[in-house]
Design a protein around this motif. Structure first.
Motif, PDB file in Angstrom:
ATOM      1  N   ARG A   1      51.688  40.052  29.597  1.00 62.26           N
ATOM      2  CA  ARG A   1      50.620  39.364  29.581  1.00 62.26           C
ATOM      3  C   ARG A   1      50.379  38.683  31.421  1.00 62.26           C
ATOM      4  O   ARG A   1      49.464  38.617  30.906  1.00 62.26           O
ATOM      5  CB  ARG A   1      50.385  38.009  29.344  1.00 62.26           C
ATOM      6  N   ILE A   2      50.748  39.110  31.465  1.00 60.76           N
ATOM      7  CA  ILE A   2      50.389  39.483  33.639  1.00 60.76           C
ATOM      8  C   ILE A   2      49.597  39.251  34.396  1.00 60.76           C
ATOM      9  O   ILE A   2      49.063  40.728  33.905  1.00 60.76           O
ATOM     10  CB  ILE A   2      52.233  39.101  34.158  1.00 60.76           C
ATOM     11  N   THR A   3      48.461  38.763  34.913  1.00 66.19           N
ATOM     12  CA  THR A   3      47.340  39.325  34.985  1.00 66.19           C
ATOM     13  C   THR A   3      48.317  40.442  36.538  1.00 66.19           C
ATOM     14  O   THR A   3      48.663  40.266  37.481  1.00 66.19           O
ATOM     15  CB  THR A   3      46.335  38.391  35.315  1.00 66.19           C
ATOM     16  N   ILE A   4      46.294  40.889  36.997  1.00 68.45           N
ATOM     17  CA  ILE A   4      46.830  42.472  37.996  1.00 68.45           C
ATOM     18  C   ILE A   4      47.213  41.526  38.988  1.00 68.45           C
ATOM     19  O   ILE A   4      47.724  41.188  40.111  1.00 68.45           O
ATOM     20  CB  ILE A   4      45.564  42.809  38.007  1.00 68.45           C
ATOM     21  N   ARG A   5      46.273  40.238  39.053  1.00 67.87           N
ATOM     22  CA  ARG A   5      45.734  39.050  40.411  1.00 67.87           C
ATOM     23  C   ARG A   5      47.264  38.732  41.014  1.00 67.87           C
ATOM     24  O   ARG A   5      47.749  38.344  41.840  1.00 67.87           O
ATOM     25  CB  ARG A   5      44.988  38.561  39.776  1.00 67.87           C
TER      26      ARG A   5
END
Length: 353
Positions: free
Chosen positions: A82-86
């Motif tokens: 679930r980690i974001t690209i940012r």
């Protein structure tokens, strides 16, 4: 690179693409290429490509999409899906654009929302789904006419009012026009239960549950008796040699001792249906959604109106749609096997290769 070599080897040996997906998943586990990329490379090698390396890309080479950065990004994703690209870009120390390039073009990944499923299946339930799918496919492959002898059925509630889907309530509008609005609504309490049995050629038997009655073993036994009479009249070729097979789900009324003894007494062969598997039950993935789709958003004031509208939709289904349903059934068994017994609807799985 190793996986592409494996795909090329399988193409040379004329192994079907869906089998290649199974083999790669078993061999590489979490590190396996996405199904989309597997099918893409399979097609390239099938068209005569020999080189397993990436095509050269025009323009200035990227200094951020190095093997080291790719491995860092991959490790972070494997640790937290679930980690974001940012967040990844900040931790690795590259731009969001470069991070997006690694996600999309190098790893072949995209962010998707979780889908709702009937149940989170455990290992044994997935195994049972696979066993039934494999067994059914084998029987159909051994007897090409088998599915034409299957009569499948189930029950469903039909409502006096059922809420429209988002797609049904969507409208065309100009950029400056206000967005359409609708009030939150719920299903009505007025409803009737419809029981339907059909085969490759169309509807064999249907009936509505009398008001105040419940679908218990005694009622379902009577349904089976009426179904047999309907087969005798409408499908004499199947009745003559008692060559038809019954398919229904594992509802308590369907699997009761009373019903099983009746089926055994009449030498009725049943096809297996794995538990918690509406995606592999023709009534659930084909017939009932098709009937109810056009009824959603319409209001019926009486039970008789609901029955009339339901029967109208039921009789409007052409024979070719029933034939397609049984063809789709076979494809769904294959998808279940490729997915290792998990739910597969919404997944990009090509079984036509």
């Amino acid at each position: 690179m190793d996986q592409r070599i494996c795909i090329k080897f399988c193409v040379k040996n004329e192994i079907k693409c869906y089998k290649v997906c199974e083999m790669l998943t078993k061999a590489y586990g979490e590190s396996v290429m996405s199904k989309t990329r597997v099918y893409e490379w399979y097609k390239r090698f099938q068209d005569g490509r020999e080189d397993v390396a990436d095509d050269e890309r025009p323009g200035r080479p990227s200094t951020s999409t190095t093997d080291e950065n790719v491995e860092k990004v991959k490790a972070m994703i494997m640790n937290d899906r679930r980690i974001t690209i940012r967040e990844v870009a900040d931790d690795v120390g590259i731009s969001i654009g470069s991070c997006h390039e690694i996600f999309s073009n190098v790893l072949g990944m995209k962010r998707v929302a979780a889908k709702f499923v009937p149940k989170l299946l455990n290992f044994e339930q997935k195994q049972r789904r696979m066993e039934v799918a494999q067994e059914s496919l084998k029987e159909v492959n051994d007897d090409a006419e088998l599915l034409k002898r299957v009569i499948t059925g189930d029950e469903t509630w039909v409502y006096g009012y059922d809420v429209e889907t988002k797609a049904q309530s969507s409208q065309w509008k100009h950029p400056g026009s206000p967005r359409p609005k609708k009030a939150r609504q719920v299903r009505s309490n007025v409803k009737v239960m419809l029981t339907v049995f059909f085969n490759f050629n169309g509807i064999v038997h249907h009936e509505f549950l009398p008001q105040g009655q419940t679908v218990n073993k005694e009622y379902y036994l009577k349904v089976q008796r009426r179904l047999r009479e309907a087969i005798r009249k409408k499908r004499p070729d199947l009745w003559k040699n008692n060559s038809w097979l019954l398919h229904h789900d594992n509802a308590p009324a369907h699997t009761s001792l009373l019903v099983r003894e009746f089926l055994a007494k009449n030498n009725t062969v049943t096809m297996p249906q794995p538990p918690y598997s509406p995606d592999m039950a023709p009534c659930d993935f084909f017939l009932f959604p098709k009937i109810k789709r056009t009824l959603k958003g319409r209001r019926f004031t009486s039970i008789d109106d609901i029955k009339s509208a339901s029967l109208k939709e039921l009789k409007a289904i052409p024979k070719i749609e029933f034939e397609k349903c049984f063809d789709d059934w076979k494809k769904r068994w294959r998808k279940c096997i490729i997915s290792n017994g998990d739910y597969f609807e919404g997944d990009n799985i090509n079984v036509d290769e």
